[in-house]
Write a protein that holds these residues in place. Sequence first.
Motif, PDB file in Angstrom:
ATOM      1  N   CYS A   1      27.571  26.318  48.639  1.00  0.00           N
ATOM      2  CA  CYS A   1      27.101  27.651  48.240  1.00  0.00           C
ATOM      3  C   CYS A   1      28.208  28.612  47.799  1.00  0.00           C
TER       4      CYS A   1
ATOM      5  N   CYS B   1      29.306  29.890  44.165  1.00  0.00           N
ATOM      6  CA  CYS B   1      28.562  30.963  43.485  1.00  0.00           C
ATOM      7  C   CYS B   1      28.398  32.202  44.356  1.00  0.00           C
ATOM      8  N   HIS B   2      28.437  32.040  45.666  1.00  0.00           N
ATOM      9  CA  HIS B   2      28.095  33.153  46.543  1.00  0.00           C
ATOM     10  C   HIS B   2      29.264  33.709  47.358  1.00  0.00           C
TER      11      HIS B   2
HETATM   12  C1  HEC Z   1      25.538  27.322  40.742  1.00  0.00           C
HETATM   13  C2  HEC Z   1      25.528  28.585  41.433  1.00  0.00           C
HETATM   14  C3  HEC Z   1      24.824  28.673  42.770  1.00  0.00           C
HETATM   15  C4  HEC Z   1      25.004  27.901  43.900  1.00  0.00           C
HETATM   16  C5  HEC Z   1      25.944  26.715  44.083  1.00  0.00           C
HETATM   17  C6  HEC Z   1      24.148  28.453  44.926  1.00  0.00           C
HETATM   18  N1  HEC Z   1      23.457  29.528  44.439  1.00  0.00           N
HETATM   19 FE1  HEC Z   1      22.185  30.744  45.469  1.00  0.00          FE
HETATM   20  N2  HEC Z   1      21.824  31.835  43.804  1.00  0.00           N
HETATM   21  C7  HEC Z   1      22.403  31.617  42.562  1.00  0.00           C
HETATM   22  C8  HEC Z   1      21.855  32.564  41.612  1.00  0.00           C
HETATM   23  C9  HEC Z   1      22.214  32.656  40.127  1.00  0.00           C
HETATM   24  C10 HEC Z   1      20.948  33.373  42.336  1.00  0.00           C
HETATM   25  C11 HEC Z   1      20.108  34.554  41.833  1.00  0.00           C
HETATM   26  C12 HEC Z   1      19.025  34.110  40.934  1.00  0.00           C
HETATM   27  C13 HEC Z   1      17.927  33.438  41.638  1.00  0.00           C
HETATM   28  O1  HEC Z   1      17.349  34.029  42.571  1.00  0.00           O
HETATM   29  O2  HEC Z   1      17.611  32.289  41.260  1.00  0.00           O
HETATM   30  C14 HEC Z   1      20.964  32.898  43.698  1.00  0.00           C
HETATM   31  C15 HEC Z   1      20.191  33.442  44.709  1.00  0.00           C
HETATM   32  C16 HEC Z   1      20.253  33.053  46.037  1.00  0.00           C
HETATM   33  C17 HEC Z   1      19.523  33.670  47.109  1.00  0.00           C
HETATM   34  C18 HEC Z   1      18.554  34.842  46.990  1.00  0.00           C
HETATM   35  C19 HEC Z   1      17.202  34.268  46.795  1.00  0.00           C
HETATM   36  C20 HEC Z   1      16.155  35.341  46.702  1.00  0.00           C
HETATM   37  O3  HEC Z   1      15.352  35.410  47.630  1.00  0.00           O
HETATM   38  O4  HEC Z   1      16.166  36.068  45.701  1.00  0.00           O
HETATM   39  C21 HEC Z   1      19.850  33.023  48.256  1.00  0.00           C
HETATM   40  C22 HEC Z   1      19.355  33.315  49.680  1.00  0.00           C
HETATM   41  C23 HEC Z   1      20.762  31.971  47.891  1.00  0.00           C
HETATM   42  N3  HEC Z   1      21.001  32.022  46.532  1.00  0.00           N
HETATM   43  C24 HEC Z   1      21.301  31.066  48.776  1.00  0.00           C
HETATM   44  C25 HEC Z   1      22.092  29.994  48.407  1.00  0.00           C
HETATM   45  C26 HEC Z   1      22.520  28.971  49.341  1.00  0.00           C
HETATM   46  C27 HEC Z   1      22.167  28.949  50.813  1.00  0.00           C
HETATM   47  C28 HEC Z   1      23.283  28.103  48.613  1.00  0.00           C
HETATM   48  C29 HEC Z   1      23.926  26.842  49.110  1.00  0.00           C
HETATM   49  C30 HEC Z   1      23.058  25.896  49.770  1.00  0.00           C
HETATM   50  C31 HEC Z   1      23.330  28.565  47.239  1.00  0.00           C
HETATM   51  N4  HEC Z   1      22.588  29.713  47.152  1.00  0.00           N
HETATM   52  C32 HEC Z   1      24.047  27.952  46.216  1.00  0.00           C
HETATM   53  C33 HEC Z   1      23.345  30.669  42.253  1.00  0.00           C
HETATM   54  C34 HEC Z   1      23.828  29.698  43.119  1.00  0.00           C
END
Ligand code: HEC
Length: 120
Positions: A51, A54-55
């Motif tokens: 995660c 990106c985060h």
């Molecule tokens: C390649 C990039 C990328 C990775 C790796 C990634 N995320 Fe995300 N994540 C995003 C993007 C872009 C958004 C906002 C757009 C969306 O909601 O789809 C987001 C949104 C979220 C949100 C908000 C969802 C909501 O309710 O709006 C959460 C919670 C989250 N990510 C958790 C995680 C977790 C936990 C992991 C690892 C297991 C992870 N992300 C890995 C790109 C990523």
Amino acid sequence: MKKYALILCSFSFFSCEKDKVPTPVVVGPPCTISDTVSFQNEVFPIISNYCISCHSYPGSGGVNLDSYANIQSFALSDQLYPTLLHNPNGIIMPPLPAIGLDSCEVKSIKKWIDQGALNN
Ligand code: HEC
């Protein structure tokens, strides 16, 4: 193979209708999940692996998962765990086509949350 199918289908969140599942949660090696799941030793390494790319601050979508406090807040508000389940009707993290956590890793995180998402 039959055994694996059974394991997959035993997850209540997992649909067995293949066409509706974009990427199933990968069945990991046999699990030994700690009695008390450690944030430092188990949860944070998983989040870092899948995660953080990106985060980390400010984080994609404004979601920052680079500290305990932030992860805990997403965990306790039930916004973290559902993203890990690859539910086709929900938000899937990491986004497709990346391969997500295996079933063992998902279970560890779930147990950590159920135990209060402690900073342990
Ligand atoms: C390649 C990039 C990328 C990775 C790796 C990634 N995320 Fe995300 N994540 C995003 C993007 C872009 C958004 C906002 C757009 C969306 O909601 O789809 C987001 C949104 C979220 C949100 C908000 C969802 C909501 O309710 O709006 C959460 C919670 C989250 N990510 C958790 C995680 C977790 C936990 C992991 C690892 C297991 C992870 N992300 C890995 C790109 C990523």
